[in-house]
Enzyme design. Structure first.
Site, PDB file in Angstrom:
ATOM      1  N   ARG A   1      -4.313  -8.188  15.136  1.00  0.00           N
ATOM      2  CA  ARG A   1      -4.396  -7.259  14.008  1.00  0.00           C
ATOM      3  C   ARG A   1      -4.733  -5.843  14.456  1.00  0.00           C
ATOM      4  O   ARG A   1      -4.589  -4.899  13.682  1.00  0.00           O
ATOM      5  CB  ARG A   1      -5.438  -7.776  13.008  1.00  0.00           C
ATOM      6  CG  ARG A   1      -5.598  -6.954  11.748  1.00  0.00           C
ATOM      7  CD  ARG A   1      -6.262  -7.717  10.608  1.00  0.00           C
ATOM      8  NE  ARG A   1      -7.428  -8.462  11.045  1.00  0.00           N
ATOM      9  CZ  ARG A   1      -8.666  -7.972  11.150  1.00  0.00           C
ATOM     10  NH1 ARG A   1      -8.885  -6.685  10.868  1.00  0.00           N
ATOM     11  NH2 ARG A   1      -9.669  -8.734  11.544  1.00  0.00           N
TER      12      ARG A   1
ATOM     13  N   TYR B   1       7.299  10.805  -5.131  1.00  0.00           N
ATOM     14  CA  TYR B   1       7.494   9.367  -5.277  1.00  0.00           C
ATOM     15  C   TYR B   1       6.444   8.806  -6.236  1.00  0.00           C
ATOM     16  O   TYR B   1       5.237   8.994  -6.019  1.00  0.00           O
ATOM     17  CB  TYR B   1       7.394   8.708  -3.905  1.00  0.00           C
ATOM     18  CG  TYR B   1       7.754   7.253  -3.882  1.00  0.00           C
ATOM     19  CD1 TYR B   1       8.951   6.800  -4.435  1.00  0.00           C
ATOM     20  CD2 TYR B   1       6.907   6.322  -3.299  1.00  0.00           C
ATOM     21  CE1 TYR B   1       9.289   5.458  -4.409  1.00  0.00           C
ATOM     22  CE2 TYR B   1       7.235   4.971  -3.264  1.00  0.00           C
ATOM     23  CZ  TYR B   1       8.434   4.552  -3.823  1.00  0.00           C
ATOM     24  OH  TYR B   1       8.762   3.217  -3.808  1.00  0.00           O
TER      25      TYR B   1
ATOM     26  N   ASP C   1       4.736  14.019   3.415  1.00  0.00           N
ATOM     27  CA  ASP C   1       5.666  12.892   3.389  1.00  0.00           C
ATOM     28  C   ASP C   1       6.991  13.392   3.950  1.00  0.00           C
ATOM     29  O   ASP C   1       7.701  14.166   3.303  1.00  0.00           O
ATOM     30  CB  ASP C   1       5.831  12.388   1.955  1.00  0.00           C
ATOM     31  CG  ASP C   1       6.699  11.132   1.872  1.00  0.00           C
ATOM     32  OD1 ASP C   1       7.568  10.952   2.750  1.00  0.00           O
ATOM     33  OD2 ASP C   1       6.526  10.359   0.922  1.00  0.00           O
TER      34      ASP C   1
ATOM     35  N   LYS D   1      13.609   3.944   5.365  1.00  0.00           N
ATOM     36  CA  LYS D   1      14.733   4.786   4.961  1.00  0.00           C
ATOM     37  C   LYS D   1      15.516   5.260   6.201  1.00  0.00           C
ATOM     38  O   LYS D   1      15.922   4.467   7.025  1.00  0.00           O
ATOM     39  CB  LYS D   1      14.224   5.947   4.119  1.00  0.00           C
ATOM     40  CG  LYS D   1      13.312   5.540   2.962  1.00  0.00           C
ATOM     41  CD  LYS D   1      13.983   4.671   1.940  1.00  0.00           C
ATOM     42  CE  LYS D   1      13.181   4.538   0.647  1.00  0.00           C
ATOM     43  NZ  LYS D   1      11.854   3.930   0.805  1.00  0.00           N
TER      44      LYS D   1
END
Length: 373
Positions: free
Chosen positions: A49, A102, A171, A196
């Protein structure tokens, strides 16, 4: 030599192994939840992790493209967004968010507001953003904004925000690091959904946070370890593999997007055509100062929802899908999702890598089919 290489060379070469005889160009994914760890914890890989060699290769590659001191990858774009917004703000802080970005980012902001963070939402373009800066702890920019494609001057906002003691995160999903370098423009963080254009094949969920300082990256990485929002090794490997064609894809997609936008300008049934590379676009002047490539997304508005549905149904080369940045062109009526302040007939169009003439012809034919009479 990395700083002297062009975009295509860096996309192909960064983050890979050396040239030892028999080595693969890109090692396969490392599937490990546990590592040998005798004695006291030491070394980069202690538990699954916390770190993974496949993540390390991808993070090195993305960091080189973004010009970052350190980069942290995540299981999705929203995992990356949440790590920054939740991990770097707390009760009493002021967070500035785009009102036109967004929607899920604003949803995270709403959760923070319930926990004592003052959240100010302002448009990406215009003067309201600058007026919202006093007292801010973190300023989150989304430029170009999704889906409206407005652009802000990252360098100016970063200077103003830093003078007031605020951090600036951008972003960078739509632009990609080949289209825009937020850290070089003064931002502290460049975050993105690798789902994307970065990976570009519509087969991976991934996110990343690239940081201008190792201290910020350590804080973000601690959040990732605490929440377990880690990428799978196969996803990380697929993403790294996809970087080698990033320049080829974004250049073709950008050229296709501009060609589609220019073709739409000549259609009387189409209104409000948006793409940052269009001369006369509201974002053009700022975009040409801060961006190197202008992205694959075009926005435009048809008469109403029914017209948009007929247009989308008549397309042959373009999928009706809710994403952007893939090698396959896709489009959707964005108002079908809650949280987008757009007209009912607004279409977000993502240009893929098809032949330009074929794509433009398909769009124009579908417009003919969608027009009444």
């Amino acid at each position: 030599m990395t700083d002297e290489w062009g975009d295509g060379t860096r996309a192909v070469r960064v983050g890979g192994p050396g040239h030892a005889p028999g080595d693969p160009f890109l090692p396969g994914p490392v599937f490990a939840g546990t590592y040998h760890l005798p004695g006291e914890p030491a070394g980069p890989y202690q538990y699954g992790r916390y770190a993974n060699p496949t993540w390390t290769g991808l993070e090195t590659a993305i960091g080189a493209l973004e010009g970052a001191a350190d980069t942290v990858t995540f299981a999705s774009g929203m995992a990356a967004v949440s790590a920054v917004l939740l991990g770097l703000t707390g009760p009493g802080d002021v967070l500035v968010l785009p009102s036109d970005g967004y929607p899920a980012t604003r949803t995270v902001g709403a959760h923070l507001a319930e926990r004592g963070v003052e959240v100010r939402t302002v448009p990406t373009a215009g003067d309201e953003l600058e007026r919202a800066l006093p007292g801010a702890r973190l300023v989150w920019l989304e430029t170009p904004s999704n889906p409206g494609l407005d652009v802000c001057d990252i360098r100016r906002i970063a200077e103003l925000a830093h003078a007031r003691g605020a951090l600036v995160a951008v972003d960078n999903t739509l632009a990609t690091p080949l289209g825009q370098l937020p850290l070089a423009l003064g931002a502290d963080i460049s975050a993105a959904s690798g789902t994307k254009a970065l990976t570009g094949h519509s087969d991976v969920l991934l996110g990343y946070v690239a940081c201008a300082s190792a201290e910020l990256a350590d804080r973000v990485r601690s959040w990732r370890s605490l929440t377990g929002a880690v990428p799978g090794p196969m996803e990380a490997w697929l993403a790294h593999r996809s970087l080698s064609t990033l320049q080829l894809r974004v250049d073709r997609q950008g050229a296709n997007a501009l060609a589609v936008a220019e073709a739409l300008l000549g259609r009387p049934e189409v209104a409000d055509v948006r793409h940052p590379a269009l001369k006369g676009d509201p974002s053009y002047d700022v975009a040409t100062r801060v961006m190197r490539r202008f992205g694959c997304v075009v926005g435009f508005t048809l008469a109403d929802a029914d017209t948009a549905r007929r247009f989308l149904g008549a397309l042959e080369l373009v999928a009706d899908a809710t994403s952007f940045g893939g090698v396959h062109s896709m489009a959707e009526r964005r108002a079908r999702w809650a949280g987008n302040d757009v007209a009912e007939g607004f279409v977000r169009f993502s240009a893929g890598c098809e032949d330009t003439a074929d794509l433009v012809a398909d769009v124009l034919r579908a417009l003919d089919a969608a027009s009444p009479g």
